[in-house]
Design a protein around this motif. Structure first.
Motif, mmCIF file in Angstrom:
data_model
loop_
_atom_site.group_PDB
_atom_site.id
_atom_site.type_symbol
_atom_site.label_atom_id
_atom_site.label_comp_id
_atom_site.label_asym_id
_atom_site.label_seq_id
_atom_site.Cartn_x
_atom_site.Cartn_y
_atom_site.Cartn_z
ATOM 1 N N VAL B 201 0.842 -1.192 0.000
ATOM 2 C CA VAL B 201 0.000 0.000 0.000
ATOM 3 C C VAL B 201 0.880 1.245 0.000
ATOM 4 O O VAL B 201 0.648 2.198 -0.755
ATOM 5 N N ALA B 202 1.928 1.215 0.808
ATOM 6 C CA ALA B 202 2.835 2.369 0.858
ATOM 7 C C ALA B 202 3.475 2.608 -0.502
ATOM 8 O O ALA B 202 3.626 3.756 -0.940
ATOM 9 N N ILE B 203 3.865 1.514 -1.188
ATOM 10 C CA ILE B 203 4.459 1.670 -2.509
ATOM 11 C C ILE B 203 3.449 2.287 -3.475
ATOM 12 O O ILE B 203 3.762 3.207 -4.231
ATOM 13 N N GLY B 210 -2.436 10.342 -6.730
ATOM 14 C CA GLY B 210 -3.888 10.480 -6.762
ATOM 15 C C GLY B 210 -4.653 9.208 -6.462
ATOM 16 O O GLY B 210 -5.865 9.167 -6.641
ATOM 17 N N ILE B 211 -3.960 8.169 -6.021
ATOM 18 C CA ILE B 211 -4.705 6.930 -5.749
ATOM 19 C C ILE B 211 -5.490 7.074 -4.439
ATOM 20 O O ILE B 211 -4.976 7.606 -3.448
ATOM 21 N N ALA B 212 -6.755 6.643 -4.469
ATOM 22 C CA ALA B 212 -7.582 6.733 -3.271
ATOM 23 C C ALA B 212 -7.124 5.686 -2.266
ATOM 24 O O ALA B 212 -6.664 4.613 -2.640
ATOM 25 N N ASP B 213 -7.244 6.037 -1.003
ATOM 26 C CA ASP B 213 -6.798 5.144 0.065
ATOM 27 C C ASP B 213 -7.463 3.768 -0.074
ATOM 28 O O ASP B 213 -6.810 2.735 -0.058
ATOM 29 N N ARG B 214 -8.739 3.790 -0.286
ATOM 30 C CA ARG B 214 -9.481 2.533 -0.372
ATOM 31 C C ARG B 214 -9.013 1.689 -1.560
ATOM 32 O O ARG B 214 -8.826 0.475 -1.445
ATOM 33 N N LEU B 215 -8.816 2.363 -2.690
ATOM 34 C CA LEU B 215 -8.375 1.630 -3.878
ATOM 35 C C LEU B 215 -7.004 0.994 -3.640
ATOM 36 O O LEU B 215 -6.748 -0.149 -4.023
ATOM 37 N N ALA B 216 -6.114 1.753 -2.984
ATOM 38 C CA ALA B 216 -4.769 1.229 -2.714
ATOM 39 C C ALA B 216 -4.855 -0.049 -1.878
ATOM 40 O O ALA B 216 -4.237 -1.064 -2.197
ATOM 41 N N TRP B 217 -5.676 -0.004 -0.832
ATOM 42 C CA TRP B 217 -5.782 -1.183 0.029
ATOM 43 C C TRP B 217 -6.416 -2.358 -0.693
ATOM 44 O O TRP B 217 -5.951 -3.483 -0.606
ATOM 45 N N GLU B 218 -7.461 -2.074 -1.452
ATOM 46 C CA GLU B 218 -8.150 -3.175 -2.120
ATOM 47 C C GLU B 218 -7.282 -3.801 -3.203
ATOM 48 O O GLU B 218 -7.237 -5.022 -3.361
ATOM 49 N N ASN B 252 -10.531 6.597 -13.358
ATOM 50 C CA ASN B 252 -11.296 7.339 -12.343
ATOM 51 C C ASN B 252 -11.951 6.456 -11.306
ATOM 52 O O ASN B 252 -13.033 6.777 -10.814
ATOM 53 N N ARG B 253 -11.347 5.345 -10.982
ATOM 54 C CA ARG B 253 -11.965 4.467 -9.995
ATOM 55 C C ARG B 253 -11.341 4.727 -8.640
ATOM 56 O O ARG B 253 -10.153 5.025 -8.535
ATOM 57 N N ASN B 254 -12.138 4.609 -7.605
ATOM 58 C CA ASN B 254 -11.556 4.719 -6.266
ATOM 59 C C ASN B 254 -11.895 3.535 -5.390
ATOM 60 O O ASN B 254 -11.678 3.540 -4.193
ATOM 61 N N ARG B 255 -12.460 2.488 -6.004
ATOM 62 C CA ARG B 255 -12.645 1.232 -5.272
ATOM 63 C C ARG B 255 -12.728 0.081 -6.272
ATOM 64 O O ARG B 255 -12.901 0.310 -7.463
ATOM 65 N N LEU B 256 -12.571 -1.122 -5.757
ATOM 66 C CA LEU B 256 -12.600 -2.293 -6.634
ATOM 67 C C LEU B 256 -13.885 -3.074 -6.452
ATOM 68 O O LEU B 256 -14.488 -3.050 -5.393
#
Ligand SMILES: Nc1ncnc2c1ncn2[C@@H]1O[C@H](COP(=O)(O)OP(=O)(O)O)[C@@H](O)[C@H]1O
Ligand SMILES: [Mg+2]
Lengths: 445, 304
Positions: B201-203, B210-218, B252-256
């Protein structure tokens, strides 16, 4: 500016520290990690540069200086965790040890008071007393009962005492063996006591039947297996080093030789040709009787596959299957092994060695030649032994040599005619333990 | 190379290379002890990147030697410039009177420096990245070992060339074959594994603007789940995670969700067999199930 451990700690603890590292390195070596003096010096130099109180740093520094292969990482980690016990853990263990000794003493005292004959203690060793203490209540009662009856019987004299002692002793021995065999069959081995010496455990790992090893020890054993099979392959292949590089044009020499022709190159100089490589052909028996050795077979193959470029592999039981195409690429291999070796319908059939050999040589006539070293992993149990022997003799003449690894425990070898007759044809080695496989390597191979 | 461990950690962070404590420590030790660093690990875990960021951190030149089967000294160390030599010989023939000498022809003027020579000749200690050393032939590896032991090379026509400056050496290997004990002995060793969830996630956050927090985790969770699938031939690496995440951000996605994952399959599974495996064994349903149960340890369950 070189810093040494000296600058970091008082004189006496410094030498103890270095000694500690040396002992640790000794343990790693015993596990077969190739840790040399260079590595040890590097480790000490590295330790001088870190915060020794930080366990993570301490471990990372030792790891990066002493362990040079990803395969040994897990092994290193477990030896490290065993050896460098964190302070709190150390404290806990020594408290446990003290408590344990206290408990033992109590047990012995109690045993001594219970096992008496005519008011006198029996002459038993503390080990025997301790053992009595660990018996179940019922068993203890039975022994006491027995003593009591003897004591109160008619014509009982005190010279009966030695006899009684012998009886008690052999009864204890009987209980011990019974308990041990029960533990073994339920897989509840020893080696769990506080402060177990990892070296001792490791040694016993090497001598345990590979199939009887506890699940927790499996990763370490798998690593050892792969390492050994790599070594084996290297040993086989080293006998004839391949020559220098192939016949590409040697521009440098051409230029030199042809300077006198004023820049027109008349004589082209070529680099010498590389001789063709040896190959290894692995034949794995995957019949029902071999199923219990699947771990051995798989990790042996994985190890070979890493170092041998010209590796062909066939599994056989009542017929043969070519695994070679699956050997490309590590991930593919895992795949194939799981599918074919562990789950295949082949696991389970009877072995027909003769038919398998003739089918293989018929389908793949190029496989067996004077450059081929064949490694067979099989317990030799086959149907139609006489036909198998005939085929094997033919096959043997076509190849360079046949090395037969037999995972059947050595003590069963005399029971099988197949072991004897095949053993007369090929170089057969036992490999039911890591120690035996190591012997193959250091042996006359 | 004087840099403190703390400094090094900060600089890794600044250049966007995410690594754990023990990795930073190993690199620090290699620099401080002046030893080559051998990095092994699956493709795409950041081995090559380490060489690159080290050059950046140390503010020095990156000299890269890419290894391959058949690589030899003429490509790695030096080669004579035969065209120039030929020209010289031809020119000389026209002058007639003067006899050309061998020393003239095999002198510095006609020498083509390849990466190894360049690295030891550099004015300031360079970072020498010897990439994918497991791909070269054992003979070349033996030669490399000698260069890394002495930091001097002998050129028959010129004599011995000693290092002006000892470079910082980073070797990488994908474990395609076992390297020689000698070479390993020279090096400190670092094994890079696929990153932990938090690290990935940190990477993502460091590398995908601009990656959304939720998208990064998912994204990281799905990738980690896929890596646990024993049957995949090529597990998605960090490079694939990054490609995928960048594409998702561009969309433009912020979740999976399962469908989106299935639709963008070819960004993280690169072989046809793996894609088929995904469709057959996991499918959008499998992903949806996993995403809904973060407690499940990230296990992707098969959906039949
Ligand atoms: N720890 C990391 N921090 C930031 N980016 C990373 C990290 N590891 C890998 N990457 C990214 O992953 C990609 C692949 O890494 P690379 O170094 O090429 O892999 P390999 O191990 O195959 O050499 C690079 O583009 C890099 O940006
Ligand atoms: Mg790379």
């Amino acid at each position: 500016m070189p810093v040494s451990i000296k600058d970091k700690m008082p004189q006496s603890s410094e030498s103890m520290f270095e000694e500690n590292i040396a002992i640790f390195v000794g343990l790693l070596r015993r596990e077969g990690l190739p840790v040399g003096t260079t590595e040890m010096i590097d480790a000490l130099n590295a330790l001088a540069r870190i915060d020794l109180a930080n366990r993570g740093e301490f471990k990372a520094a030792l790891r990066s200086t002493l362990v040079k292969s990803y395969r040994d990482q897990a092994l290193f980690s477990s030896i490290f965790d065993h050896y460098f016990v964190p302070r709190e853990e150390h404290q806990k263990r020594s408290e446990e040890a003290v408590a344990y000794h206290q408990q033992l003493k109590n047990q012995i005292n109690r045993a001594d008071s219970e096992l008496q004959f005519k008011g006198e203690s029996l002459q038993l060793t503390s080990g025997e007393l301790q053992q009595y203490g660990s018996l179940s209540e019922q068993q203890r009662d039975r022994l006491q009962d027995f003593l009591h009856k003897t004591e109160t019987g008619k014509n009982v004299e005190s010279r009966f005492r030695p006899l009684l002692e012998t009886v008690v002793r052999s009864h204890l021995r009987y209980c011990r063996t019974k308990k041990k065999s029960m533990q073994e069959s339920s897989g509840d081995g020893a080696g769990q006591e506080a402060g177990a010496d990892p070296g001792r455990e490791a040694r016993s790992l090497r001598e345990t039947d590979i199939e009887a090893i506890r699940a927790a020890d499996m990763p370490a054993v798998e690593q050892l297996l792969q390492k050994l099979s790599r070594k084996l392959a290297i040993k086989i292949l080293r006998r004839r080093r391949s020559g220098p590089r192939s016949g590409t044009l040697d521009l440098r020499r051409s230029m030199r030789e042809n300077m006198r022709f004023g820049g027109i190159i008349f004589n082209l100089k070529h680099k010498p040709k590389r001789r063709s490589k040896q190959q290894i052909l692995l034949l794995c028996d995957v019949s029902a009787s071999m199923k219990q050795y699947s771990v051995f077979v798989i990790h042996f193959l994985l190890g070979l596959q890493e170092v041998v470029r010209n590796l062909s592999c066939f599994s056989f039981s009542d017929n043969v299957e070519n695994l070679t195409p699956g050997l490309k690429g590590r991930s593919d291999l895992q795949h194939i092994l799981d599918r074919v070796i562990r789950q295949s319908k082949n696991w389970g059939g009877g072995t027909n060695l003769g038919r398998s050999l003739s089918e293989m040589t018929r389908k793949y006539p190029d496989l067996a030649n004077a450059k081929t070293t064949v490694i067979v992993v099989s317990d030799t149990k086959t149907v139609s032994l006489d036909q198998a022997i005939k085929e094997l003799e033919k096959f043997k003449d076509q190849v360079r040599r046949i090395i037969w690894l037999n995972p059947l425990p050595l003590e069963y070898w005399p029971d099988y005619r197949s072991v004897k007759e095949i053993g007369e044809l090929v170089e057969m080695w036992p490999c039911s333990t890591i120690a035996q496989l190591e012997e193959v390597l250091t042996g006359r191979l | 190379m004087t840099i403190t461990l703390d400094d090094l950690r900060k600089k890794f962070e600044r250049v966007g290379y995410i690594c754990d404590e023990s990795t930073a420590l190993t690199v620090y030790l290699a620099l401080d002890l002046g030893k080559p660093l051998l990095i092994e690990g699956a493709p795409g875990v950041g081995k090559t990147e380490m060489g690159k960021v080290l050059a950046e951190i140390l503010e020095t030149e990156l000299i890269r030697l890419q290894c391959y089967e058949g690589l030899d000294e003429t490509k790695a160390l030096y080669e004579w410039n035969y065209q120039r030599q030929l020209l010289r010989i031809q020119m000389n023939r026209n002058l007639e009177d003067e006899q050309i000498r061998e020393e003239d022809l095999f002198s510095g003027d006609y020498l083509l420096e390849r990466p190894l020579l360049k690295a030891i000749q550099a004015q300031k200690p360079a970072v020498l990245l010897i990439d994918e050393v497991d791909k070269c032939d054992p003979e070349f590896e033996a030669f490399l070992f000698e260069v890394l032991s002495d930091f001097q090379v002998s050129i028959p026509e010129l004599g011995t060339v000693r290092a002006r400056n000892i470079p910082v050496v980073v070797l990488t290997s994908n474990n395609e074959r076992e390297l020689s004990d000698g070479l390993k002995r020279r090096c400190l060793y670092l094994y890079l594994d696929f990153p932990e969830l938090e690290k990935e996630v940190a990477i993502l956050k460091a590398k995908v603007p601009g990656i959304a927090d939720r998208l990064a985790w998912e994204t990281a969770r799905v990738v980690a789940g896929l890596r646990r699938q024993q049957d995949l031939r090529k597990k998605p690496s960090i490079a694939e995670t990054l490609d995928w995440a960048r594409a998702l951000v561009a969309l433009n996605r912020n979740r999976l969700d399962g469908k989106l994952v299935a639709d963008t399959l070819n960004l993280f599974l690169k072989t046809h067999a793996d894609q088929q495996y995904f469709r057959r064994e996991i499918g959008p349903e499998g992903i949806d199930k996993m995403l809904k149960n973060p407690e499940n340890g990230g296990e992707i369950c098969r959906c039949q």
